[in-house]
Scaffold this active site. Structure first.
Site, mmCIF file in Angstrom:
data_model
loop_
_atom_site.group_PDB
_atom_site.id
_atom_site.type_symbol
_atom_site.label_atom_id
_atom_site.label_comp_id
_atom_site.label_asym_id
_atom_site.label_seq_id
_atom_site.Cartn_x
_atom_site.Cartn_y
_atom_site.Cartn_z
ATOM 1 N N CYS A 125 14.798 65.844 20.573
ATOM 2 C CA CYS A 125 16.069 66.005 21.287
ATOM 3 C C CYS A 125 16.365 67.475 21.600
ATOM 4 O O CYS A 125 16.997 67.777 22.612
ATOM 5 C CB CYS A 125 17.217 65.424 20.476
ATOM 6 S SG CYS A 125 17.276 63.626 20.431
ATOM 7 N N GLU A 132 12.913 69.108 16.625
ATOM 8 C CA GLU A 132 13.329 67.767 17.032
ATOM 9 C C GLU A 132 13.089 67.552 18.523
ATOM 10 O O GLU A 132 13.341 68.431 19.343
ATOM 11 C CB GLU A 132 14.810 67.582 16.697
ATOM 12 C CG GLU A 132 15.335 66.191 16.961
ATOM 13 C CD GLU A 132 16.802 66.044 16.595
ATOM 14 O OE1 GLU A 132 17.423 65.073 17.053
ATOM 15 O OE2 GLU A 132 17.320 66.902 15.841
ATOM 16 N N CYS A 175 18.047 58.865 17.658
ATOM 17 C CA CYS A 175 18.512 59.609 18.827
ATOM 18 C C CYS A 175 17.366 59.990 19.761
ATOM 19 O O CYS A 175 17.522 60.012 20.983
ATOM 20 C CB CYS A 175 19.279 60.859 18.389
ATOM 21 S SG CYS A 175 18.370 61.929 17.260
ATOM 22 N N CYS A 176 16.185 60.286 19.201
ATOM 23 C CA CYS A 176 15.096 60.831 20.016
ATOM 24 C C CYS A 176 14.431 59.807 20.943
ATOM 25 O O CYS A 176 14.182 60.129 22.115
ATOM 26 C CB CYS A 176 14.053 61.485 19.121
ATOM 27 S SG CYS A 176 14.656 62.957 18.248
ATOM 28 N N HIS A 187 29.720 67.835 17.004
ATOM 29 C CA HIS A 187 28.443 67.762 17.719
ATOM 30 C C HIS A 187 28.716 67.830 19.219
ATOM 31 O O HIS A 187 29.217 66.900 19.820
ATOM 32 C CB HIS A 187 27.717 66.461 17.376
ATOM 33 C CG HIS A 187 26.268 66.443 17.774
ATOM 34 N ND1 HIS A 187 25.826 66.821 19.019
ATOM 35 C CD2 HIS A 187 25.155 66.099 17.071
ATOM 36 C CE1 HIS A 187 24.511 66.693 19.076
ATOM 37 N NE2 HIS A 187 24.083 66.271 17.894
ATOM 38 N N GLU A 191 18.434 70.738 10.550
ATOM 39 C CA GLU A 191 17.745 70.610 11.847
ATOM 40 C C GLU A 191 18.052 71.823 12.716
ATOM 41 O O GLU A 191 18.414 71.694 13.880
ATOM 42 C CB GLU A 191 18.177 69.317 12.535
ATOM 43 C CG GLU A 191 17.996 68.082 11.669
ATOM 44 C CD GLU A 191 18.545 66.808 12.288
ATOM 45 O OE1 GLU A 191 19.336 66.903 13.249
ATOM 46 O OE2 GLU A 191 18.191 65.724 11.821
#
Length: 657
Positions: free
Chosen positions: A344, A342, A422-423, A194, A326
């Site tokens: 993010c 998403e 995470c968002c 990532h 995603e």
């Protein structure tokens, strides 16, 4: 400590500490982050929000530091929730000092510092659960991803407070990684599954001047996609297993496309794979192209931007059309009712756009940055600051969200928190740092990219200049850029973006009509500016229709509405259900009206059509009688504000009749 190593002619962001927001619309978001979101998210990190999914984050750090007994809980990258929270705090303290918040953050920093190992390594999962497996599964376990968010937090907190405790922790982590990874014979020639650390290392270089961090970022970018493929080699070395399915021997190795590792990044042409990873990587590529004057890397950025924006972006500035990974799918595949989009990913898109603006000030970059910011990113947070969307669909049918397994990812209401959260902190860190996206500058030109009311001070052509920007956006189309003060003499340039959504934009300088040079979406005004000089801009706020490319099958025969920077949507609250029965005549007039709901907004209204069954008593699933068309009053609200009232349907694209 900070480096000023910038190539002549390129622009750079005006630092957040030199931008003071006074914009009614955006200041409300900044205050929401300061007063509500940061305290709420601290409670979430400590598992003190009732009826919300637990975070385990702070407890993991306490266990890793030896302050509490127990086992690791949560996702393998859970540490990043705290790091993004600290980054938001750093920006918040830059904008507005707060002794209580700073003390709380310092305590959190002490906690995470106490969990750092002697060799610089810091990751609560591996420290608690599996210390012997460090750096053996970069594909799945996101060790560098977590380190990247730590580095970003450290730089933000250092710039906001001047304190170096967290920066020292981050440098030790970065130095540890620099020793372990690289082209050397005893180093790991690989990269994280990532992407994130690459752009963070560039920030660390900018903050410290230590070129080794820039070189490490360059290695990680250039190593990705090389053969033999690192992801496959690592998979073989760990017995063809995955972190996500422990003990199960897999028949297929990790898909390189998903990780943007299918070919060297300089050869990539199409946006593929996990959308957030992609735009984080593209951001780092643009950073490296900037710092290293790398034309080949820049050309790759241009190609990837063109594909992503021209063929794979939603009208709201969101990306990632499938929940499976995603991810991106293929050109023009943009479904409305199952897309992922998403939060993010749109944040990463904004990062990428701002870097491209530094290389070449083109309106298309700022248009996309604005589109994602005003629509998707803000839609990810409820007006109360305590509820969040992870996924940002174009169409919602609540019954399908709960009853169709293929749409369970589509939420009809925002959630209090997420196991993979995470968002929420990502959106918080972006919104509270919005001031650093308004302007960029070089030695003699100030570029205004976003019309967010603010003041800034900087040097242009050797003169100390203070600029005041006033804006009626997003509701009214008036804006002014005033030279509040300017010492000395000598010409410099003020460049104002001409939004692509404005069909007719006019300018006046000191009250007189002006026809400036317009190049690549920016209006350029050059003169020996004096204190009190002012440029007034007027943008066209007429509601307009937007049509998708004919190859976007999901939107064939459909139209979307936009007013100013806002894309609009239809909610069941205003229009009744089912929304699929509504259509907008091609010749219907679009009008806008002020409405006090949702804190005060402009709505778009039109005379539409609703189709109903010719015989409502007939319960047949299929019938020979065509439906009856009846008049309906249509009402659309800004997409970013959907889901803040009654529970119900929503759609962006409506049939045109």
């Amino acid at each position: 400590m900070e480096t000023t190593n910038r190539r002549p002619g390129l622009s750079h962001p005006v630092e957040l500490k030199h931008v003071r927001l006074n914009d009614p619309y955006w200041q409300s978001y900044v205050e929401l982050v300061n007063d509500t979101i940061i305290p709420y998210q601290w409670e979430a990190l400590n598992d003190r929000v009732p009826d919300a999914e637990p975070s385990h984050c702070i407890r993991n750090f306490r266990i890793a530091a030896g302050l509490e007994a127990g086992d690791f809980a949560g996702l393998v990258f859970q540490d990043t929730d705290l790091y993004k929270w600290l980054e938001a705090v750093g920006y918040s303290l830059t904008n507005k000092p707060n002794g209580d918040l700073e003390r709380l953050a310092d305590e959190a920093i002490e906690l995470l510092a106490s969990a750092q190992l002697e060799d610089g390594y810091l990751n609560t999962y591996f420290t608690i659960r599996n210390p012997q497996a460090r750096w053996t599964n970069l594909t799945d376990c996101h060790e560098m991803y977590a380190a990247g968010h730590l580095i970003e937090a450290a730089v933000a907190y250092y710039r906001g407070t001047g304190k170096t405790k967290l920066l020292d922790v981050a440098r030790r982590v970065a130095d540890h990684i620099d020793r372990r990874f690289g082209p050397g014979e005893r180093q790991i020639q690989g990269y994280d599954g990532h992407q994130e650390i690459e752009l963070a290392l560039v920030k660390l270089y900018e903050a410290t001047g230590e070129r080794c961090y820039l070189e490490l970022a360059g290695f990680l970018i250039d190593e990705r996609g090389q053969e033999p493929n690192f992801l496959h080699r690592e998979w073989e070395a760990r017995g063809r297993t995955s972190y996500w399915n422990p003990g199960v021997v897999q028949s297929k190795p990790p898909a390189p496309e998903y990780h943007q590792a299918h070919k060297p990044v300089r050869e990539q042409e199409v946006a593929v794979g996990h959308a957030v990873r992609a735009v984080y990587m593209y951001t780092a590529m643009a950073d490296l192209a900037l710092h290293n004057d790398d034309s080949e890397l820049l050309e790759a950025c241009r190609r990837l931007w063109a594909n992503m924006i021209g063929k794979q972006m939603y009208v709201t500035g969101s990306i990632g059309s499938t929940p499976h990974g995603e991810a991106f799918t293929f050109d023009y595949d943009l479904p409305n009712d199952t897309n992922y989009s998403e939060t993010c990913a749109s944040i990463g898109l904004i990062f990428f756009a701002r870097r491209m603006l530094q290389v070449e000030p083109k309106g298309e970059y700022a248009d996309v940055m604005e589109r994602a910011l005003y629509n998707t990113v803000t839609a990810g947070i409820g007006l109360d600051g305590k509820h969040y969307f992870y996924v940002n669909p174009m169409e919602v049918w609540p019954a399908a969200s709960s009853g169709n397994p293929g749409r369970h990812h589509i939420k009809a209401t925002r959630q209090k928190w997420y196991g993979c959260a995470c968002c929420p902190p990502n959106a918080a860190r972006l919104l509270v740092s919005a001031g650093q996206y308004v302007y960029t500058s070089n030695s003699n030109t100030l570029y205004t990219h976003l019309y967010i009311g603010s003041e800034t001070e900087l040097e242009l052509s050797g003169r100390n200049v203070r600029i005041r920007l006033e804006s009626g956006l997003p509701w009214n189309g008036n804006a002014s850029l005033e030279v509040a003060s300017a010492d000395g003499s000598g010409s410099f340039t003020l460049a104002l973006r001409v939004p692509s959504w404005s069909a007719a934009t006019t300018f006046r300088v000191n009250g007189a009509d002006e026809q400036p040079v317009i190049r690549d979406g920016y209006a350029y005004f050059t003169r020996d500016w004096r204190s009190g000089d002012c440029i007034d801009a007027q943008f066209d706020m007429t509601p307009r229709r937007i049509y998708a490319h004919p190859q976007v099958r999901a939107n064939a025969g459909r139209v979307a509405l936009q007013r100013g920077p806002f894309v609009y949507c239809f909610e069941e609250t205003d229009n009744g259900a089912p929304l699929a029965s509504l259509s907008l005549p091609a010749d219907a007039e679009l009008t806008s009206a002020w409405d006090e709901s949702l804190g005060g907004i402009f709505v778009i209204e039109a005379k539409g059509i609703r189709t109903v069954a010719a015989n409502e008593i007939d319960a047949s699933l299929y019938r020979g009688d065509p439906p009856v068309r009846t008049p309906a009053k249509l009402r659309a609200v800004p997409y970013t504000m959907w889901g803040n009232r009654e529970h119900g349907e929503m759609q962006v694209w409506i049939r045109e009749s």
